[in-house]
Each structure stands twice: as structure tokens, then as C-alpha cells.
Design a protein around this motif. Structure first.
Motif, mmCIF file in Angstrom:
data_model
loop_
_atom_site.group_PDB
_atom_site.id
_atom_site.type_symbol
_atom_site.label_atom_id
_atom_site.label_comp_id
_atom_site.label_asym_id
_atom_site.label_seq_id
_atom_site.Cartn_x
_atom_site.Cartn_y
_atom_site.Cartn_z
ATOM 1 N N LEU A 1 9.596 -5.199 11.091
ATOM 2 C CA LEU A 1 8.936 -6.414 11.586
ATOM 3 C C LEU A 1 8.821 -6.482 13.108
ATOM 4 O O LEU A 1 7.873 -7.059 13.626
ATOM 5 N N GLU A 2 9.775 -5.883 13.825
ATOM 6 C CA GLU A 2 9.688 -5.937 15.289
ATOM 7 C C GLU A 2 8.432 -5.218 15.791
ATOM 8 O O GLU A 2 7.844 -5.600 16.795
ATOM 9 N N VAL A 3 8.065 -4.188 15.083
ATOM 10 C CA VAL A 3 6.863 -3.444 15.460
ATOM 11 C C VAL A 3 5.633 -4.354 15.294
ATOM 12 O O VAL A 3 4.723 -4.355 16.112
ATOM 13 N N ILE A 4 5.672 -5.116 14.221
ATOM 14 C CA ILE A 4 4.530 -5.970 13.913
ATOM 15 C C ILE A 4 4.409 -7.109 14.922
ATOM 16 O O ILE A 4 3.310 -7.576 15.230
ATOM 17 N N ALA A 5 5.539 -7.526 15.486
ATOM 18 C CA ALA A 5 5.513 -8.650 16.439
ATOM 19 C C ALA A 5 4.780 -8.298 17.724
ATOM 20 O O ALA A 5 4.254 -9.159 18.412
ATOM 21 N N LYS A 6 4.755 -7.011 18.021
ATOM 22 C CA LYS A 6 4.145 -6.580 19.295
ATOM 23 C C LYS A 6 2.691 -6.972 19.391
ATOM 24 O O LYS A 6 1.931 -6.815 18.445
ATOM 25 N N GLY A 7 2.291 -7.472 20.566
ATOM 26 C CA GLY A 7 0.885 -7.764 20.813
ATOM 27 C C GLY A 7 0.446 -9.103 20.247
ATOM 28 O O GLY A 7 -0.721 -9.459 20.332
ATOM 29 N N ARG A 8 1.363 -9.852 19.655
ATOM 30 C CA ARG A 8 0.990 -11.155 19.095
ATOM 31 C C ARG A 8 1.335 -12.274 20.063
ATOM 32 O O ARG A 8 2.187 -12.131 20.933
ATOM 33 N N ASP A 9 0.667 -13.388 19.863
ATOM 34 C CA ASP A 9 0.930 -14.566 20.680
ATOM 35 C C ASP A 9 2.391 -14.983 20.491
ATOM 36 O O ASP A 9 2.875 -15.032 19.365
ATOM 37 N N ASN B 1 1.133 -10.343 29.702
ATOM 38 C CA ASN B 1 -0.275 -10.611 29.417
ATOM 39 C C ASN B 1 -0.433 -11.729 28.387
ATOM 40 O O ASN B 1 -1.404 -11.770 27.637
ATOM 41 N N GLY B 2 0.534 -12.603 28.321
ATOM 42 C CA GLY B 2 0.443 -13.718 27.390
ATOM 43 C C GLY B 2 0.747 -13.365 25.959
ATOM 44 O O GLY B 2 0.590 -14.193 25.067
ATOM 45 N N VAL B 3 1.146 -12.109 25.698
ATOM 46 C CA VAL B 3 1.505 -11.743 24.325
ATOM 47 C C VAL B 3 2.889 -11.105 24.301
ATOM 48 O O VAL B 3 3.418 -10.699 25.333
ATOM 49 N N CYS B 4 3.441 -11.036 23.105
ATOM 50 C CA CYS B 4 4.758 -10.432 22.929
ATOM 51 C C CYS B 4 4.661 -8.948 23.235
ATOM 52 O O CYS B 4 3.901 -8.231 22.602
ATOM 53 N N GLU B 5 5.435 -8.522 24.207
ATOM 54 C CA GLU B 5 5.355 -7.114 24.558
ATOM 55 C C GLU B 5 6.432 -6.315 23.862
ATOM 56 O O GLU B 5 6.270 -5.149 23.564
ATOM 57 N N ASN B 6 7.534 -6.961 23.609
ATOM 58 C CA ASN B 6 8.621 -6.269 22.945
ATOM 59 C C ASN B 6 9.510 -7.262 22.242
ATOM 60 O O ASN B 6 9.690 -8.376 22.701
ATOM 61 N N TYR B 7 10.052 -6.851 21.108
ATOM 62 C CA TYR B 7 10.899 -7.765 20.348
ATOM 63 C C TYR B 7 12.098 -7.039 19.765
ATOM 64 O O TYR B 7 11.977 -5.912 19.296
ATOM 65 N N GLN B 8 13.242 -7.697 19.801
ATOM 66 C CA GLN B 8 14.456 -7.128 19.221
ATOM 67 C C GLN B 8 15.260 -8.227 18.565
ATOM 68 O O GLN B 8 15.196 -9.369 18.978
ATOM 69 N N ALA B 9 16.039 -7.873 17.580
ATOM 70 C CA ALA B 9 16.978 -8.828 17.007
ATOM 71 C C ALA B 9 18.299 -8.128 16.750
ATOM 72 O O ALA B 9 18.328 -7.003 16.276
#
Lengths: 578, 232, 389
Positions: free
Chosen positions: A42-50, A492-500
Motif C-alpha cells: 500500500l505504501e507504493v500505492i500512496a505515492k503521487g496521491r493527494d 509538489n502538493g502530492v505524497c512523495e513518500n510514505y512509511q508506516a
């Protein structure tokens, strides 16, 4: 000669989990491996999203801790954007969190963990009258244990038991196992509560839905606050919350906590649940805001079970590695340039003890290779246990009076030593005590909310996301399964990276490069298994952690890097330079 | 309009020619108005950019009115597009439009036409009324109209279930699936609108450019229907 | 119109009757007791039971004359064995199933649909759990209902999910179980369309259940679907005996026929053009329409507005958040930004994150500006150097 036992699927958990142990001729566990068998990315999917979409996305990590990830992810975005949310919003979030704790712990104990302790078939032999009287030993106002109630429960179960097809979800379990320690009467009380809890969990879900819109997956947190302003300003709605909360709190005290006392009494001499645990390091984080500056739980960590010293957490020291996880390893000397790519090596062919005791062909874990989708998180190189027990121990060691009273009260009533907490029984008891603390104290948030609404009706803070700016932040706290951290970077206004960093990852992770085991694996060592074809003892230990495996599996990391610095590769979650 | 025409011609040297029939002119202007209104109301429907003063009695159904306007002109648009397609494809007077296809198939005309716009070559001699670039733009425009109409109708049947909406419901829902769901339909509708805006902008510029520099170019033909050229 | 409806209902009524008679004739899987025994045993009066049947009838959009039939239908439910599989999922759908109520009917359902395999609820573990699955598939061949929760990861040859001591791949288990099922329900958006793990870039190659089996699949999407939609679909199957009336995405029409927008309690404010501009503002306190803060109700087909969640406690529009479109295919990718209208949907660019905030309007405006620049340049040249005659 040592033999392998494979337990897969481990049911009554969230997600897909396998446990494998090596037992010697006496049925004592000499080695143990835990494997998660599902990866979703899922972290991969979060990338590039608002960034405003990300909390809803992260919520779907898990439908059982349905609010935990939503909350921490929203907090991460708020932290990144530097938003201070209104007090009303914080308190409403706490009220929803209270609903989650009450729901989660009750469902876990009765419907997921329960049949590890309760032998349903034995309840048939009970004398309902005696059982009804016995219930008063553990609670002044017992629930659903009137003689008539119990007779009805018995009749229902009797019909199931007399019809092999009727057993449905209860079929083919380890009934009659020698480590079931409840008397028939005690089993009957717990069974009645099992059925009652099905009703109560609906109530707890409603409790969350009042402000959350629905449960599972509530939908009222927004970046900056909460959206349910109409419900907050509606006195009838608030009354609904209060009433349902009280009913739930009553159940926690007079059924859940009562049954735990009963279990403590019955199981205190059962070695498989009182065996000292393997990892005695505990970590927890401050959470449960009930007033402007008032929290129920504290932060800190404890090493080697030493309750005299609580150390402060430095988040930079949290690392993860993948020596035994199905990801490609990175060269240690180039930590930021490599990528972490799924590398599923699968299982190896071998033999394990089958359901009938003979050796059968199985797919086995290769202990020297990679064997799980979960990584090994470490704090300053040390494995840590997180969860309700960690939360209570840290609070206890810090002198948190609410926690100290709850723990000491329990130990006094059961006559057990403090050391009992460092066991499977202690872990299960700690969860109920935490539920009790929430049931008693979360309502402070309700009253503080009412007070604050008299002067302030703000529920959402305004904010802007500047596309030219880079942000990073994290949401941290203790959720029902332990310490949870979400990290986000926005560019750039989007999620560039996500971790949990997720509780079950800490607990269920495999061995690290130094061969140090995580809590699950370490806890299984030296366990005496009574019947190798029915490894109930293994299940009981693993269930006591309340595994949440969809949560535990996620992409990140290279060998031993700071988590906050990781970046997920667009395809598979590698590490880019930050 | 003709004041900028640098060519000095006396009255005896020119003659009138009916370039655009009344039918053509009507459909052109009805379409122009419809497009304008559809764009404005469409933007509002996408993101309501103004809201009425909140009052305790919600009687000013602004969104409903604007949506209604959008629907009315949407159907006007459908009618006009069908009408114009009929004229172009079948009407005797519009043969010259059909002949333009021949020009489009001729590479020499293409080269000359592009050269003309790049100030390099002379304007090619055309058999039909439209030059190849122009025809391509119009065909493109009609494809976009078609997408807009279909997506518009899909959005329509999901709101109005009786009458025409009921009649078209089943086929439109099938199309909706093919297009990837209602959200995508809405996006396609939105994106197509932008293509129309850009084509219309270029169209207006080219009309002015032709009026200024074209041999016989005059913009008033689309108003009066008449154009003028030298007697042969 | 009404007459036509009556006629079709009459036909439906007799079809149901026939079906129930047919089912009653089938041999009982549990000889011991009828469902009415259990109902009484659970302390539910016949009156309560009929009340519940009435509620279900209304939920299925059938006239009240169908209530006794629904009650009859429930009495034959006990012959339905259920196998519930967990694929790439979050267990939210199981949790939703647990929320099912009506007078203590949840325990009834657990006991009487004969839940043969359900990893979250079953007592058996490991080899014994696997045995239960094999046993149920064998014994009830062609008669069990398969309910699947979670997307099916088929990327990397399906290695992203294995279950059991033999390390069987999730996709193979789903395929095998589909083979001999009487009916297949894909519960939740993940098994209906692939769901969250299938959102771009879909790292595990997850797909819908209907993509790995050639058997007909009834989709019950939602994230998670409401408890009523899960249980209602089961009942609907029983009434018809065949697949229920399905919409274009194979969703039962009784639940997914209309948009959220069509039945929304805030629809009046939408038509009035009264919108919440920001969460927590005065308009939010007055319950204005949530369109401008991103409600996707106009593009989403579901009955949330009617049935709500958690015994009618609330639903996302009621708590002022709006719909996120969770019962639509690929909604994570097609529904745009959560808290903004669809027009603000982001289009990911390939310029390594540059212009990541691009929406259709921004792109359109950019192109229009480029067109304007082009026109101005052309006109400027034309003014200096007129085109050749």
C-alpha cells in the motif's frame, strides 16, 4: 529427533500468518519461525496521491484496527503541514478512539482469542445453577450469567455438538485439549459472554459510527479536524454516545475483566501461559488525549524488564532490516541508492507433523533464508514488544496513577506477583486492564468536549498546501495493538513518500542479521507442547499478541536505516536519496 | 469589416455570392450560443463557483436552474449537430463541403496550405469550401461533439429515469461501463469541453485572419451569408 | 406504469413461491431442527421474526405482500453451507458481516448458514482448518455458496499470497473453490474489482475474483459493503434461486440500482446550490450539500443513504464527510481528490513529479494559454509579413 510443526493458516487473526516450530522428542520447542504470507504494497500505492487521500488509503491497511491507521495517517499529514487542530476535533477523535479500544479488545478476547482459553464442549457438562452463582465471584453485577441465560446457552451448544454439521465455525478445533484449564462452569460463563459479546461489539461499532459515519472504516476525519460538526452540536446525538458508552463500559467491567480474573485464577499454574516471555523490552507512546493537556498513556521504553528505568524514545533510532524477509537486500555501504524489491523465495519442500501425527509432505520455512513478508524493526538494535502490555508497563514504571491503580488492583485481587505480567497470561490480562482504563477514563474527553463547546465550536482548522514547498511529518501514538507511527513526505502538493511502523511488525518480525529473534519467535522457544498434532499452546501465545498481519507487512527500508528517511520506489518501494 | 481590405475594387468588378445559406447561419449561431452557455453552466456544475446568500428557506434552486439550462442547451446542441450533419452529408447546396474531402486527400494542397499559414507559399486552389486543415479541425470538432453528447446522455439518464432517460437508460449504462464508470464519463465530458474551447479559439482567430488577409475573406458572410469576389 | 409493476410483482411472487417450495423439498443438511426452533430458542418471538422479515422485504424494495415469503425463505436458509475465503484483504468485510443485526439474527446467521470456513471466526487452526475447507468443498460440492473477501494477487505467479501448510497460492484456492460453488459472491470492492491493492501502480498485480474464474460472480462492492448488503444478497439469492437481477457491474440491483446522490438526504441543498465550502463552516453546521468538499455521491451506485450503516446509526454524508465512491470500480484512481469535486482530479505527469498538481482545468488552461501565445505570434508575424497572395 527434532521434528517440524507447521501451523498455517493461523485463524482468528487479521491477515495471513504461519507459525513453524521445531520440537524435540519431548515436544519442547527448540526453534521457531513466523511467516506472513501476504504482501499488498500500500505504501507504493500512496505515492503521487493527494495528501488528503492518503489517510483513507492507509485506513485500508486493516479493517480490524479500522480507525488506528486512519487517525495516525491524518495526524502525519497534519504534522507535515504544521496544522494545529481545534480541541473539539481532538476530543472527538478520542471518543472515536475509545470506541475502537472497547470494540477491539472485547472482540479480540472473546471471538479471536477466546476459544484458546474456553473449551466450548466442556461447557455442556456444567451445572448452570452453580455457574450462575460462580459468576458472582468475579463480578458484583455479572452479565448474561443468570441461570436461565446459561441454560439457554447450553441448549444451543448441545444441539450444535450433537450435530457434526451444525458445528460450522466451531468444527474441528482442539476441544478437550489438556491445557484447557477452566472448569465446566467457568467455560459456560465465558461461552455465554462470547455470545453476548457478539451483541456488544455491534454496540461499540455504533458508538464509533455516531461520529464516524460507519464502522468498519469510519469516514469523518479530515486533515485539520473532523467533519461531523452536526453530530457534535446535536445534544441527542451526544446523549446516544454517552448511553452506549456506559453500556459498553459496564460490559468491560462485569464480563471482560471478570473473565480475565477467572482466567488468571484457573491458568496461573499452567506453564504454557505463565512461561516467561522471550523479549523483555517494551516500548509505548503517549496517546489518548482526554483534556487539553491530559493523556491516559505515556511514552518511553523499558529494557530487560527493568521497571525502575523508563528511557525516552528517540525516533531516529528506529530501524528495519530484511535479512530474513522476502525483499532484496541492499548493500550496507550504499544505503540510499539501492532499491527494496520483493524477492519471494517461497518455501522449501520437507516434512512436518500432520494432523494425525504421521509425517507428511509440507512446504517449510528455510530458517537460513528469507521466509516472511514482515521485516525486523529494531530500536537501537534491540527488538521491542509493543501493545497493551508495553503501554501498561511503561505507564506503571513511570508512576502513571491510573495505570498503577489498575495493575496493582488486578494483582491484589488475583494474588499474583508482578512478574506474572511478563507472560502470555500477563499480556492477555494487560489488554483487558487497558480496556478497563479506557472504559473508566475516556469519558473525561466527553465532558471536556461539552465544556469546550460552550465557548468554542471550531471543529476544523484551515490550511493550505503550497505546491512549491516540501513537507514531512509523522503521526505517532499507541493504538489497541501498540505503538504505531506513520510517516509522510509531501512534495509538489502530492505524497512523495510514505512509511508506516506498525505494532505487529515489531512483534511478529523475523530474526535480524545478528540472529536476534522478535517477540513472537522468542516467546515460542522452550514451550512444552502437550500434543504435537494439536499445538494449542502455540496458538494461544501468538493470539495473545493480537496479530494484525495485513498491518505488519509493508514496504520500506534497507538494512538498518533511519525509517524517517526512507523513500518508496515508484514500483516496488526502494530507497531513493533524500 | 472590409475597411482593412487593402484591395481597391470598384463596384463593377465585384459580384455577390451566397456563401452561407440562412439555414447554415442559423445553426452556426445557435451552436455558438449553445456552446458558450454550456461552457459557463458546465463550469458551474463542475465546481459551483458562486452560491446564493444562505437563507433559512432554500427557495432559490440555483444549481437546479443552472443544471436545467445546461440540459436545455445540451439538447439544442444535439439537435443542431444532427441538423448540420444532415445538411453536410445530404443537402444539395452543401455539396462543396463534401467536395472538400478531395482537397484533403491531395498532398499538394496540404503542403501549400501549411505553407500559406507559415507565410511561405501562396494559398492553394481549392475544389471545395474548406481547406484540409480546416476540414480536419471540423471533423475533430464533430468527434468531440459526439463524445460530449454520449457522455452527456450517460450523465443525463442517471438523473432522469423517465421518458427519454428511461428509453436510453439501458444502452447508456452499457456505454458507461465501457468508458470505465460514471466518474470517468464525467471526466471525459470535462476534458472534451476543453478541446472544444481550444478549437473554438483557433477557429475565431482563423476567421479573423482570413477576414484580414484572405483573398475573399470576409467575416460578415457568417452574418449576412454573402461574400464578394471579383468578376471573371 | 403501476399496473405493469403489479403484474411483474405477481409473476415474481409466484416465482418465489415456486422456488421456496422447491428448496423445501431438498433434503435438509441438518436433520435436527428447523429454523423456527432456533428462532424460539434464541428468545425471538414469531412477531419479532416477522417484523425483521418485513424490514428485509422493504430493504429489497419489494411490496409488503412479500413479507411472509421472505419469512419462509429464511426458514430454508439453513441448508446453505458457506465458504468464506480471505484473499488480499484487510478483514473489513468480515467485520462488517459481524455488524449484522435484526433481533439477534446475527448469531442465527452464524449458526444457520453453516459457516464451514471463515478464517477470522473459525476455531480450527492449521491442518485442521485446511481439513474443514477440503471437507466442505467435497461434501457440499455444487451446493455451497462461496463468499470471497479481498483481491486476488496474480502478479509474480501469485506468490504474494500463500495459505496453508502446502503453501498453496491464494489465486489457486480461489479458483478451486469457485469451481463447484452454487453461487459466488465477491464481497467488497477488493474481490469485486481488485480494490485498493489494485490501485495504480498495482504492485501485486491484484485482480477481481471474476478475473480468475469463468463462473458467474455476483459483486457486492463497498469498502466495506454495509452489513445489510452482505446479508441481503444472500437472502436475495435464496428468493430467486438464480443470480439476482444485476446491474452492469454484476451488482445486485436492489442495492446498487441508484446513485447515492439520488437518495441523499442533502439533495435539496444540492439543487438549491447551497454548498459546504470548508469542513466545519456555518454551512456544514446547517447540513448543506457536500459536493464542493468532494462528495462523490453523483458517480456512486449504492444504497447507503437508504440503509445507512451500523443499524442505521449514520453514514458518511450524515457525518459531513461525503461519499468517496467506494463501491465503484477503480475508485481509488477514478474518483480524484477526496475533499474536492471530481474536476480537481489529479493527472500524474511523467516529468518526475513536476506538475503533479495537474487537474483537467489546469491542463486545459495551460493548453489554452499555449494556443493564445501561438495565435499572438502568428498574428504578429502576419502583421509584419502578410501571407502570400
Amino acid at each position: 529427533m527434532s521434528k517440524r510443526i507447521v501451523v498455517d493458516p493461523i485463524t482468528r487473526i487479521e491477515g495471513h500468518l504461519r507459525a513453524e516450530v521445531v520440537v524435540d522428542d519431548d515436544g519442547v520447542v527448540t526453534d521457531a519461525y513466523i511467516s506472513s504470507t501476504l504482501w499488498r504494497g500500500l505504501e507504493v500505492i500512496a505515492k503521487g496521491r493527494d495528501p488528503r487521500n492518503v489517510p483513507l488509503l492507509m485506513q485500508r491497511i486493516c479493517g480490524v484496527c479500522t480507525y488506528s491507521h486512519y487517525l495516525k495517517s491524518t495526524m502525519a499529514v497534519e504534522d507535515a503541514l504544521g496544522i494545529k487542530i481545534p480541541l473539539n476535533a481532538e476530543l472527538v477523535r478520542t471518543l472515536m478512539n475509545a470506541a475502537l479500544f472497547l470494540h477491539d479488545h472485547v472482540v479480540h478476547f472473546y471471538h479471536l482469542h477466546g476459544v484458546d482459553w474456553v473449551d466450548i464442549t466442556s461447557a455442556l457438562k456444567a451445572d448452570p445453577k452453580k455457574a450462575s452463582e460462580l459468576a458472582f465471584k468475579y463480578s458484583k453485577n455479572p452479565i448474561a450469567t443468570g441461570e436461565n441465560d446459561l441454560i439457554k446457552v447450553q441448549e444451543t451448544v448441545a444441539k450444535f455438538a450433537s450435530n457434526p454439521q451444525g458445528l460450522g465455525p466451531f468444527a474441528n478445533a482442539y476441544w478437550g485439549h489438556s491445557t484447557y484449564k477452566f472448569t465446566p462452569e467457568q467455560n459456560l460463563i465465558a461461552l455465554s459472554h462470547y455470545l453476548k459479546a457478539l451483541e456488544m461489539q455491534r454496540l461499540a461499532a455504533q458508538l464509533m459510527a455516531i461520529f464516524g459515519g460507519k464502522n468498519p472504516h469510519p469516514q469523518s476525519l479530515v486533515v485539520g479536524g473532523v467533519s461531523c460538526v452536526m453530530d457534535i452540536l446535536d445534544p441527542a446525538r451526544m446523549g446516544e454516545y454517552l448511553t452506549k458508552y456506559k453500556k459498553m463500559a459496564d460490559f468491560v467491567h462485569n464480563a471482560y475483566l471478570a473473565d480475565i480474573k477467572m482466567a488468571a485464577e484457573a491458568y496461573k499454574d499452567e506453564p504454557s501461559v505463565t512461561k516467561p516471555m522471550g523479549v523483555r523490552n517494551f516500548m509505548a507512546f503517549k496517546d489518548f488525549k482526554v483534556g487539553r493537556d491530559e493523556y491516559l498513556f505515556d511514552s518511553g521504553y523499558i529494557l530487560k524488564g527493568d521497571l525502575t528505568e523508563v528511557l525516552e524514545i528517540n525516533e531516529d533510532l528506529i530501524t528495519e532490516e530484511a535479512t530474513h524477509s522476502w525483499y532484496q537486500d541492499d548493500e550496507p555501504q550504499h544505503p540510499y541508492d539501492g532499491t527494496t524489491i520483493p524477492n519471494h523465495t517461497g518455501f522449501v519442500d520437507g516434512e512436518s507433523i500432520g494432523p494425525d501425527g504421521e509425517m507428511i509432505h509440507s512446504k517449510l520455512i528455510d530458517p537460513d533464508g528469507k521466509y516472511t513478508w514482515i521485516k525486523s524493526p529494531r530500536y537501537d538494535g534491540q527488538p521491542m514488544e509493543v501493545g497493551p502490555l508495553a503501554c501498561l508497563l511503561v505507564g506503571y514504571a513511570k508512576g502513571n496513577t491510573i495505570i498503577k491503580d489498575a495493575v496493582d488492583g488486578f494483582l491484589k485481587e488475583t494474588g499474583l506477583p508482578l512478574e506474572i505480567l511478563f507472560s502470555t497470561l500477563g499480556r492477555t490480562a494487560a489488554r483487558s486492564l487497558q480496556a478497563g482504563i479506557v472504559a473508566d477514563n475516556a469519558i473525561k474527553a466527553f465532558h471536556n468536549l461539552i465544556e469546550n463547546l460552550k465557548v468554542d465550536q471550531d471543529t476544523c482548522a484551515p490550511y493550505v498546501i503550497d505546491n512549491d514547498k516540501e513537507y514531512k511529518g509523522r503521526g505517532i501514538g499507541d493504538v489497541p495493538r501498540g505503538m504505531l507511527i506513520h510517516w509522510i513526505r509531501i512534495k509538489n502538493g502530492v505524497c512523495e513518500n510514505y512509511q508506516a511502523t506498525v505494532p505487529s511488525t515489531w512483534n511478529a518480525g523475523p530474526k535480524d542479521a545478528n540472529g536476534v529473534r522478535g517477540p513472537y519467535e522468542a516467546d515460542l522457544l522452550n514451550l512444552q507442547i502437550a500434543d504435537v498434532t494439536k499445538p494449542l499452546e502455540i496458538i494461544r501465545i501468538i493470539h495473545s499478541y493480537d496479530p494484525c498481519i495485513a498491518c505488519a507487512v509493508h514496504v520500506m527500508d534497507t538494512k538498518g536505516n533511519k525509517l524517517a528517511e526512507y523513500k518508496v520506489d515508484p514500483l516496488y518501494g526502494g530507497v531513493c536519496n533524500t | 469589416m472590409n475597411t482593412t481590405n487593402k484591395e481597391e475594387v470598384s463596384a463593377q468588378q465585384i459580384e455577390q455570392e451566397m456563401e452561407f445559406t440562412p439555414a447554415y447561419r442559423w445553426q452556426h449561431w445557435i451552436r455558438a450560443i449553445a456552446i458558450l452557455i454550456l461552457i459557463i453552466t458546465g463550469f458551474y456544475i463542475s465546481v459551483p463557483f458562486f452560491t446564493p446568500e444562505p437563507n433559512s428557506e432554500p427557495t432559490n434552486f440555483l444549481q437546479a436552474i443552472i443544471r436545467n439550462l445546461h440540459l436545455v442547451f445540451g439538447f439544442v446542441m444535439i439537435a443542431v449537430v444532427i441538423w448540420k450533419l444532415y445538411l453536410t452529408l445530404f443537402a444539395e447546396k452543401y455539396k462543396s463541403e463534401r467536395v472538400s474531402v478531395l482537397d484533403m486527400l491531395n498532398p499538394v494542397v496540404w503542403v501549400k496550405q501549411i505553407g500559406y499559414y507559415l507565410f511561405m507559399t501562396k494559398h492553394p486552389h481549392l475544389k471545395g469550401v474548406y481547406n484540409p486543415l480546416q476540414l480536419m479541425a471540423y471533423i475533430g470538432l464533430y468527434i468531440v461533439f459526439f463524445i460530449l453528447i454520449i457522455t452527456g446522455l450517460i450523465l443525463y439518464v442517471n438523473v432522469y429515469h423517465e421518458g427519454l432517460g428511461g428509453l436510453l437508460y439501458a444502452p447508456m449504462r452499457e456505454l458507461e461501463v465501457m468508458l470505465g464508470g460514471l466518474a470517468w464519463v464525467r471526466e471525459l465530458h470535462h476534458i472534451s469541453m476543453w478541446i472544444v474551447i481550444i478549437i473554438v479559439t483557433i477557429h475565431i482567430y482563423m476567421a479573423i485572419f482570413n477576414a484580414v488577409f484572405g483573398k475573399q475573406g470576409s467575416m460578415d458572410a457568417i452574418f449576412s451569408g454573402l461574400k464578394w469576389h471579383k468578376k471573371h | 406504469m403501476n399496473h405493469a409493476k403489479d403484474a411483474s410483482y405477481d409473476a415474481l411472487y409466484s416465482a418465489f413461491e415456486e422456488r421456496i417450495a422447491q428448496l423445501s423439498k431438498l433434503s435438509r443438511m441438518k436433520e435436527e431442527q428447523s429454523i423456527m426452533d432456533v428462532i424460539e430458542e434464541k428468545g425471538i418471538s414469531r412477531r419479532d421474526f416477522m417484523k425483521w422479515a418485513g424490514a428485509i422485504t422493504a430493504m429489497l424494495s419489494l411490496p409488503s405482500s412479500f413479507t411472509p415469503l421472505v419469512a419462509d425463505a429464511v426458514k430454508v436458509v439453513d441448508r446453505l453451507p458457506i465458504i468464506w475465503l480471505h484473499m488480499a484483504e484487510c478483514t473489513g468485510c468480515t467485520e462488517s458481516l459481524l455488524r449484522s443485526d435484526a433481533p439477534s439474527i446475527d448469531s442465527l446467521i452464524f449458526d444457520y448458514i453453516s459457516l464451514e470456513y471463515q478464517e477470522t471466526l473459525m476455531s480450527a487452526v492449521g491442518w485442521q482448518a485446511e481439513e474443514n475447507l477440503e471437507h466442505a468443498m467435497e461434501k457440499y460440492k455444487g451446493r455451497y455458496i462461496l463468499m470471497v473477501e479481498g483481491g486476488i494477487p496474480i502478479g509474480n505467479e501469485g506468490s504474494f499470497l500463500t495459505i496453508g501448510g502446502h503453501g498453496k497460492k491464494g489465486m489457486d484456492i480461489a479458483k478451486d473453490a469457485s469451481e463447484n460453488a452454487a453461487a459466488i459472491f465477491a464481497i467488497g470492492t477488493c474481490s469485486a474489482y481488485g480494490g485498493i491493492q489494485a490501485a495504480a501502480p498495482n504492485p501485486t498485480g491484484s485482480v477481481a475474483l471474476s478475473d480468475v474464474t469463468d463462473k458467474p460472480v455476483i459483486n457486492v462492492p463497498g469498502c466495506p459493503p454495509s452489513e445489510k448488503n452482505i446479508v441481503g444478497t444472500l437472502l436475495h439469492y435464496l428468493l430467486y434461486g438464480t443470480l439476482p437481477a444485476l446491474d452492469v457491474y454484476n451488482r445486485p440491483k436492489w442495492a446498487y440500482r441508484l446513485r447515492i446522490h439520488d437518495l441523499c438526504e442533502r439533495r435539496g441543498h444540492f439543487d438549491a446550490g447551497e454548498f459546504v465550502e470548508q469542513f466545519g463552516d456555518e454551512a456544514a453546521k446547517d447540513g448543506y450539500c457536500l459536493y464542493k468538499v468532494g462528495c462523490k455521491g453523483p458517480y456512486t451506485f449504492n444504497n447507503c443513504a437508504k440503509n445507512k450503516f451500523n443499524q442505521g446509526t449514520s453514514w458518511p454524508v450524515q457525518v459531513g464527510f461525503g461519499c468517496i465512491g467506494c463501491s465503484e470500480p477503480d475508485f481509488w484512481d477514478t474518483m480524484g481528490t477526496t475533499n474536492e469535486p471530481l474536476g480537481s482530479r489529479l493527472y500524474q505527469s511523467v516529468f518526475s513529479g513536476l506538475g503533479a498538481d495537474a487537474t483537467a482545468d489546469k491542463i486545459g488552461l495551460g493548453l489554452l494559454m499555449a494556443t493564445g501565445v501561438g495565435i499572438a505570434a502568428h498574428a504578429a508575424i502576419a502583421a509584419k509579413k502578410p501571407p502570400k497572395e
